[in-house]
Design a protein around this motif. Structure first.
Motif, short mmCIF file in Angstrom:
data_model
loop_
_atom_site.label_atom_id
_atom_site.label_comp_id
_atom_site.label_asym_id
_atom_site.label_seq_id
_atom_site.Cartn_x
_atom_site.Cartn_y
_atom_site.Cartn_z
N GLN A 47 0.85 -1.18 0.00
CA GLN A 47 0.00 0.00 0.00
C GLN A 47 0.89 1.24 0.00
O GLN A 47 1.78 1.37 0.83
CB GLN A 47 -0.92 0.04 1.22
N ARG A 58 -3.12 0.19 -3.60
CA ARG A 58 -2.96 -1.03 -2.83
C ARG A 58 -3.07 -2.21 -3.79
O ARG A 58 -4.03 -2.30 -4.57
CB ARG A 58 -4.05 -1.12 -1.76
N TYR A 299 12.18 3.64 8.43
CA TYR A 299 11.90 2.30 7.92
C TYR A 299 11.82 1.35 9.11
O TYR A 299 12.61 1.47 10.05
CB TYR A 299 13.00 1.84 6.96
N ASN A 301 10.72 -3.01 10.08
CA ASN A 301 10.14 -4.30 9.73
C ASN A 301 10.08 -5.17 10.97
O ASN A 301 10.80 -4.96 11.95
CB ASN A 301 10.91 -4.98 8.58
N PHE A 318 6.01 -7.75 8.15
CA PHE A 318 5.36 -6.47 7.89
C PHE A 318 6.45 -5.40 7.80
O PHE A 318 7.40 -5.41 8.60
CB PHE A 318 4.37 -6.11 9.00
N LYS A 319 6.31 -4.49 6.82
CA LYS A 319 7.30 -3.42 6.64
C LYS A 319 6.58 -2.07 6.51
O LYS A 319 5.49 -2.00 5.93
CB LYS A 319 8.15 -3.66 5.40
N ARG A 320 7.23 -1.04 7.02
CA ARG A 320 6.72 0.32 6.84
C ARG A 320 7.87 1.24 6.44
O ARG A 320 8.96 1.16 7.00
CB ARG A 320 6.05 0.85 8.10
N ARG A 332 4.14 7.48 2.47
CA ARG A 332 4.45 6.29 3.25
C ARG A 332 4.00 5.05 2.47
O ARG A 332 3.19 5.11 1.55
CB ARG A 332 3.76 6.31 4.60
N SER A 333 4.56 3.91 2.86
CA SER A 333 4.14 2.63 2.30
C SER A 333 4.10 1.60 3.40
O SER A 333 4.94 1.60 4.31
CB SER A 333 5.09 2.19 1.18
N ASN A 334 3.10 0.73 3.34
CA ASN A 334 2.98 -0.41 4.23
C ASN A 334 2.96 -1.67 3.37
O ASN A 334 2.29 -1.73 2.33
CB ASN A 334 1.69 -0.34 5.06
N GLU A 335 3.68 -2.69 3.81
CA GLU A 335 3.77 -3.92 3.03
C GLU A 335 3.71 -5.12 3.97
O GLU A 335 4.38 -5.15 5.00
CB GLU A 335 5.06 -3.95 2.23
#
Length: 344
Positions: A47, A58, A299, A301, A318-320, A332-335
């Motif tokens: 996302q 997303r 960053y 995780n 999970f990563k941000r 921002r990104s969330n994965e």
């Protein structure tokens, strides 16, 4: 795809030099060839939110982060040649990228001294990745901030300074292995590591160079520099570590204005069962300390790793990633997904 042909063309003198060494070595006929590789791949939902552009996307997708194919030929215990191809195919890209990450001739001496001529790993990032242990999830923070290089063309020397103290020095083009080119002068990266115990280390290193920049087309105002401090602990159960880097003028070589980048990464993991580990990492950076001091990059995780067999690691993670200013978030990104490493 042009990068593979550029890299291959630069690799030919190295391989030719290796053949010459083979002919000059009495034991060359008793050579030993080996082949292997490693794959980093993931499937995840990513996302992305860009507040400046007003976009929010997303999607699920697959990445081939890395496909390393390694070939070694040892003429004798002293002389050998090595080649590693690096392939990746990331989401959103039409075609894969192919590079030569390693292509060198190696001379090994008794006592631990080793000389490699060609393209090889750079001291700081190689040492950090070794002690971090979870490179397949993501590279360390300096690589994300683009103030570090994984490998480069040049001369690479490692050895022992004293008991429990070793060194690594690379004199390189500064362009990195993905951009095999050169500038007006060679760049230098060096690192000294003190192994304080069987499981702990402290390292101090630095970089000085011009990143293969050329002053032919426009004036060159600065030199890129970086200072690195690294401390880590690794055992069969625990991994803990931290790296701090302070860099200057990596993005402003052609600008009258100077720039500074300060960043640090901290990580930890623990094996909670024979095949299970939990891990986490946090990075923070100030990429424009002089021109935009309110700008911050973050960053993080966290995840669980399962290693059913020695050659395979799987992680649910999970990563941000975020970029902020004091007055609010820029993007921002969330994965979240599954990451994997397979060696063969």
């Amino acid at each position: 795809m042009n990068s593979v042909w550029m890299s291959a063309r630069h690799a030919m003198p190295v391989l030719a030099l290796g053949s010459a060494f083979a002919l000059a070595t009495p034991a060359a006929s008793a050579g030993d060839f080996s082949f292997g590789g490693k794959v980093f791949a993931d499937i995840s939902q990513l996302q992305k939110q860009d507040h400046a552009a007003g976009t929010d996307t997303r999607a699920w997708d697959v990445d081939l982060k890395r496909l390393y194919l390694d070939a070694d030929y040892a003429f004798d215990p002293a002389w050998s040649v090595h080649v590693t191809t690096d392939v990746n195919w990331l989401r959103g890209e039409r075609d894969p990228d192919v590079w030569l990450k390693h292509a060198y001739v190696q001379r090994q001496w008794d006592g631990g001294t080793r000389l490699r001529v060609g393209v090889d790993d750079m001291p700081a990032l190689a040492l950090t990745s070794k002690w971090y242990g979870y490179r397949y999830i993501d590279p360390i923070g300096t690589s994300i901030q683009k103030i570090d290089s994984a490998a480069d063309w040049g001369v690479h020397l490692t050895g022992v300074l004293a008991p429990k103290v070793d060194y690594a020095v690379s004199v390189v083009t500064g362009g990195g292995y993905k951009h095999p080119t050169h500038g007006r002068r060679a760049d230098v990266e060096a690192m000294v590591t003190w192994h304080t115990s069987e499981h702990t280390m402290l390292a101090l290193g630095g970089f000085d160079g011009q990143l293969a920049a050329s002053a032919d087309a426009r004036p060159l105002y600065h030199t890129a520099r970086r200072l690195d401090l690294l401390a880590a602990y690794a055992s069969d159960v625990w991994r803990l570590g931290m790296r701090y880097s302070y860099a200057s003028n990596w993005t402003t070589l052609y600008s009258v204005n100077s720039e500074r980048n300060g960043s640090w990464s901290a990580w930890g993991s623990v094996q909670v069962a024979p095949q299970w580990s939990v891990f986490a990492r946090y990075d923070r950076a100030q990429p424009t300390r002089l021109n935009d001091p309110s700008r911050r990059a973050m960053y993080a995780n966290a995840g669980v790793q399962w290693q059913p067999v020695k050659r395979l690691r799987l992680a649910l993670a999970f990563k941000r990633n975020a970029l902020r200013r004091d007055n609010g978030e820029i993007r921002r990104s969330n994965e979240a997904g599954i990451w994997s490493e397979y060696s063969f």
